[in-house]
Write an enzyme that holds these catalytic residues in place. Structure first.
Site, short mmCIF file in Angstrom:
data_model
loop_
_atom_site.label_atom_id
_atom_site.label_comp_id
_atom_site.label_asym_id
_atom_site.label_seq_id
_atom_site.Cartn_x
_atom_site.Cartn_y
_atom_site.Cartn_z
N ASP A 115 -30.15 15.24 30.95
CA ASP A 115 -29.29 14.08 30.80
C ASP A 115 -28.46 14.41 29.19
O ASP A 115 -29.24 14.26 28.31
CB ASP A 115 -29.87 12.56 30.55
CG ASP A 115 -28.79 11.74 30.33
OD1 ASP A 115 -27.65 11.79 30.47
OD2 ASP A 115 -29.16 10.67 30.27
N TYR A 116 -27.24 14.87 29.28
CA TYR A 116 -26.44 15.05 27.95
C TYR A 116 -26.42 13.69 27.05
O TYR A 116 -26.13 12.83 27.81
CB TYR A 116 -25.11 15.42 28.35
CG TYR A 116 -24.75 16.77 28.55
CD1 TYR A 116 -25.14 17.79 27.62
CD2 TYR A 116 -24.61 17.53 29.67
CE1 TYR A 116 -25.09 19.15 27.74
CE2 TYR A 116 -24.38 18.76 29.94
CZ TYR A 116 -24.53 19.56 29.15
OH TYR A 116 -24.52 20.93 29.15
N ASP B 204 -23.07 12.85 33.61
CA ASP B 204 -23.69 14.02 32.55
C ASP B 204 -25.11 13.96 32.72
O ASP B 204 -25.78 14.26 31.66
CB ASP B 204 -23.63 13.08 31.04
CG ASP B 204 -24.12 11.72 31.19
OD1 ASP B 204 -24.57 11.23 32.18
OD2 ASP B 204 -23.73 10.89 30.20
#
Length: 263
Positions: free
Chosen positions: A42-43, A217
């Site tokens: 996960d960004y 994301d």
């Protein structure tokens, strides 16, 4: 989608709730094949990092470069306090992300429960703190009006012919979308580059793993148990180096026996 994000249908797995007990319970129904685990990457706050890159705002850049919590910093500055509790951080987070989506004082009031007057004061305080962001937003809208389109960091264009509409409601909606498009669109471009890089590493290394889902994301993989300790840092490195921004890209990763086990 219009922003460049991927979307899924039949079923729309991206819309399964992530928070709360109900969401976790639903996600526990999604499990990997025998001998495999699910791994998520996960960004962290990628849209705000893209905003720091595009706007060049020094205060925002320094916060990310030093690894500080951006929502706590915003809360301390706009509420003029040294102590930030969960409620203040939540409100600052709403302001941080609301700015990206062109949220009005009324919209921020509706989402957070503060009065429209307080919401307007918070937004003004935000722009006083992050001055270059206001400049960037105004310039983006003006350039889009002039050129008819705006661009992502990779040069992908999104056209907004309605931004010159005589209808104020239509024009305002286009302006809000135009200020958001380079930010959300750039984030979408970056994760697509990351997907290609990760896929290439999986093929080159012969990893027994496959990409299951992209959720804006976040990437979700099914990975053979025996290689997960090697797989996690390998994919994390590819994602964090997918594109060079003015601030670091950071990725959180973990593995579990069901989707509900993952944050």
């Amino acid at each position: 989608t219009a922003t460049g994000r991927l979307s899924s249908v039949s079923p729309n797995l991206q819309n399964i709730p992530a928070r709360g007990e109900v969401g976790k319970t639903i996600r526990k129904a999604f499990v990997p094949a025998d001998g495999y685990v699910l791994a998520t990457f996960d960004y962290s706050q990628i849209e705000l990092r893209v905003l720091a890159h595009l706007s060049g705002d020094q205060t925002l850049k320094e916060a990310f470069e030093s690894g500080q919590d951006i929502h706590s910093i915003t809360a301390k500055k706009i509420f003029n306090t040294d102590t930030v509790d969960a409620d203040l951080r939540r409100l600052a987070k709403a302001v941080n992300f609301g700015i990206i989506y062109g949220l009005s004082p009324y919209g921020l009031s509706r989402d957070t429960g503060v009065t429209p007057r307080e919401a307007k004061e918070f937004i003004n305080a935000y722009f006083a703190l992050y001055g270059n962001i206001k400049t960037f937003i105004d310039a983006t809208i003006e350039n889009t009006r002039k050129n008819g389109y705006c661009e992502t960091v990779l040069g992908r264009k999104r056209f907004f012919p309605e931004i010159t509409s005589r209808n104020g409601m239509i024009r305002n909606r286009a302006e809000r979308a135009a200020m958001n498009a380079p930010i959300q669109g750039s984030a979408a471009d970056i994760i697509k580059v990351a997907m290609l890089k990760c896929d290439r590493v999986i093929a080159d290394k012969g990893y027994d793993a496959r990409l299951l889902l992209q959720i804006h994301d976040e990437l979700l993989f099914e990975v053979k148990k025996e290689i997960v300790d090697e797989f996690l840092p390998a994919m994390q490195q590819e994602m964090e180096n997918a594109f060079k921004l003015a601030v670091p890209l950071t990725v959180n990763c973990e593995a579990g026996m069901s989707w509900g086990d993952l944050k």
